[in-house]
Design a protein around this motif. Sequence first.
Motif, PDB file in Angstrom:
ATOM      1  N   ASP A  67       0.839  -1.210   0.000  1.00  0.00           N
ATOM      2  CA  ASP A  67       0.000   0.000   0.000  1.00  0.00           C
ATOM      3  C   ASP A  67       0.872   1.257   0.000  1.00  0.00           C
ATOM      4  OD1 ASP A  67      -2.215  -1.603   0.010  1.00  0.00           O
ATOM      5  OD2 ASP A  67      -2.684  -1.342   2.136  1.00  0.00           O
ATOM      6  N   LEU A  68       1.991   1.193   0.710  1.00  0.00           N
ATOM      7  CA  LEU A  68       2.911   2.340   0.744  1.00  0.00           C
ATOM      8  C   LEU A  68       3.444   2.619  -0.661  1.00  0.00           C
ATOM      9  CD1 LEU A  68       4.557   4.088   3.059  1.00  0.00           C
ATOM     10  CD2 LEU A  68       6.449   2.680   2.257  1.00  0.00           C
ATOM     11  N   ASN A 115       3.742   5.881  -5.417  1.00  0.00           N
ATOM     12  CA  ASN A 115       4.208   5.600  -6.786  1.00  0.00           C
ATOM     13  C   ASN A 115       5.597   4.999  -6.864  1.00  0.00           C
ATOM     14  OD1 ASN A 115       1.929   6.514  -8.214  1.00  0.00           O
ATOM     15  ND2 ASN A 115       2.523   8.618  -7.704  1.00  0.00           N
ATOM     16  N   ILE A 116       5.870   4.065  -5.981  1.00  0.00           N
ATOM     17  CA  ILE A 116       7.155   3.355  -6.025  1.00  0.00           C
ATOM     18  C   ILE A 116       6.926   2.086  -6.846  1.00  0.00           C
ATOM     19  CG2 ILE A 116       8.903   2.190  -4.608  1.00  0.00           C
ATOM     20  CD1 ILE A 116       8.069   4.256  -2.360  1.00  0.00           C
ATOM     21  N   GLN A 145      15.213   6.928  -2.193  1.00  0.00           N
ATOM     22  CA  GLN A 145      14.831   8.106  -1.404  1.00  0.00           C
ATOM     23  C   GLN A 145      13.313   8.172  -1.252  1.00  0.00           C
ATOM     24  OE1 GLN A 145      17.318  10.261  -0.088  1.00  0.00           O
ATOM     25  NE2 GLN A 145      15.593  10.879   1.195  1.00  0.00           N
ATOM     26  N   ALA A 146      12.614   7.730  -2.296  1.00  0.00           N
ATOM     27  CA  ALA A 146      11.146   7.761  -2.260  1.00  0.00           C
ATOM     28  C   ALA A 146      10.617   6.918  -1.097  1.00  0.00           C
ATOM     29  CB  ALA A 146      10.585   7.252  -3.586  1.00  0.00           C
ATOM     30  N   THR A 147      11.264   5.800  -0.837  1.00  0.00           N
ATOM     31  CA  THR A 147      10.817   4.927   0.255  1.00  0.00           C
ATOM     32  C   THR A 147      11.068   5.586   1.605  1.00  0.00           C
ATOM     33  OG1 THR A 147      11.254   2.962  -1.094  1.00  0.00           O
ATOM     34  CG2 THR A 147      11.124   2.641   1.289  1.00  0.00           C
ATOM     35  N   VAL A 148      12.252   6.165   1.767  1.00  0.00           N
ATOM     36  CA  VAL A 148      12.598   6.826   3.031  1.00  0.00           C
ATOM     37  C   VAL A 148      11.646   7.999   3.279  1.00  0.00           C
ATOM     38  CG1 VAL A 148      14.415   8.095   4.247  1.00  0.00           C
ATOM     39  CG2 VAL A 148      15.005   6.122   2.815  1.00  0.00           C
TER      40      VAL A 148
END
Length: 425
Positions: free
Chosen positions: A108-109, A114-115, A251-254
Amino acid sequence: MKVLIVGSGGREHAIAWKVAQSPKVEKMYCAPGNAGISQLAECVPIGAMEFEELAAFAKEKAIDLTIVGMDDPLVGGLVDVLEAEGLRVFGPRKAAAILEGSKAFSKDLMKKYNIPTAAYETFTDPAAACAYLETAAMPVVLKADGLALGKGVLICQTLEEAKAGVKELMEDKKFGSAGDQIVIEEFLTGREVSVLSFVDGKTIKVMTSAQDHKRAGDGDTGLNTGGMGTFSPSPFYTEEVDAFCKKYIYQATVDAMAAEGRTFKGIIFFGLMLTDKGPRVLEYNARFGDPETQVVLPRMEGDIVEVFEACIDGTLDQIDLQFADNAAVCVVLASDGYPVHYEKGYAISGLERFADADGYYVFHAGTKFAEDGKTFLTNGGRVLGVTALGKDLKTARANAYEATEWVDFGNKYMRHDIGKAIDEA
Ligand code: AMP
Ligand code: GLY
């Protein structure tokens, strides 16, 4: 500094080996550790899930830094328990370790931010899952939401297999409550790569890449295991792949975790599939990979304790993370029959050859001492990880396989094709 490492496998041995090189460290403990780790650290018989005992021990010994290696205590909130006692800990808090602890959360994250990942749906009702499968393309992938010792992923070729998988996970509860919720996702094809990274809540520094071999048998046959061998770097992790992942994934995840109020400090391990449409995240782990760590850390330069501290303090941007321009291969020596049924308690010979062999390492996964206090005995499915460096992957592989011959024990088993993919690069 006094350091405590929590865990007992080859990963923790490799971490202990790297931590031991830090000039800052004067004393190291490991809970519960194993016979190999006890050559570097004082092992204490406290299990990784015994949070109160670990906290009491760390306070009593005035531990300056605790490093949690394993997923279960991270997901269960060991870091929060230790921090509540005023201790300094390397690893994500419970609210952040959910990145590994719940596949539904992580999917869901990725969708929300948008990863790039495989298309999916989540289900808490087996009937709804089966109805969805009627419309899904095969093969399809079923994943238990929670931790399942790396075995909660089923790749199903047919509708019948997939329905049986839903029953196994959700009704028969093969992995207990981990199967209360499942993710059903699109089957992806491509090369798999493991990328580990240090994260301080806002900054991420990616380590060198690696590739695992999860199946028990040569030619990727047999059951899934914790990992039978690794190599690093992956020749398939090109500059183009790296640029894509830096732009859309790391970086998008962090940032996504921070935006969710789940600031992540520790290790994020990205399990990636390099598809023909570009890299996709297969899974996140909230810890070092095993046996990935056994090839990544021998190539890492500098003081790892400084990096751990920078992650805790939020100063990772000031760290210059470097890896040697060489390669490493790790071949796991297991007990025949792993991961199903295997015997333990056989004497291990030949370990002394590693003591002064530069660029060769033996990390212990499942070993203990015999009653004489000096003979090493097999004590698990994965027994040892034999790692060797080389100027390139082919040399490292030849060196690692040479060193697998130095060691012997009853029912010794290994794959003979670790790193074979290198030849196709
Ligand atoms: P995981 O625990 O999510 O890494 O899954 C274990 C293994 O299952 C991975 O290392 C892959 O080999 C495989 N796998 C997981 N998800 C997929 C997928 N969507 N498509 C193909 N293979 C997958
Ligand atoms: N080697 C895969 C893992 O640590 O999950």
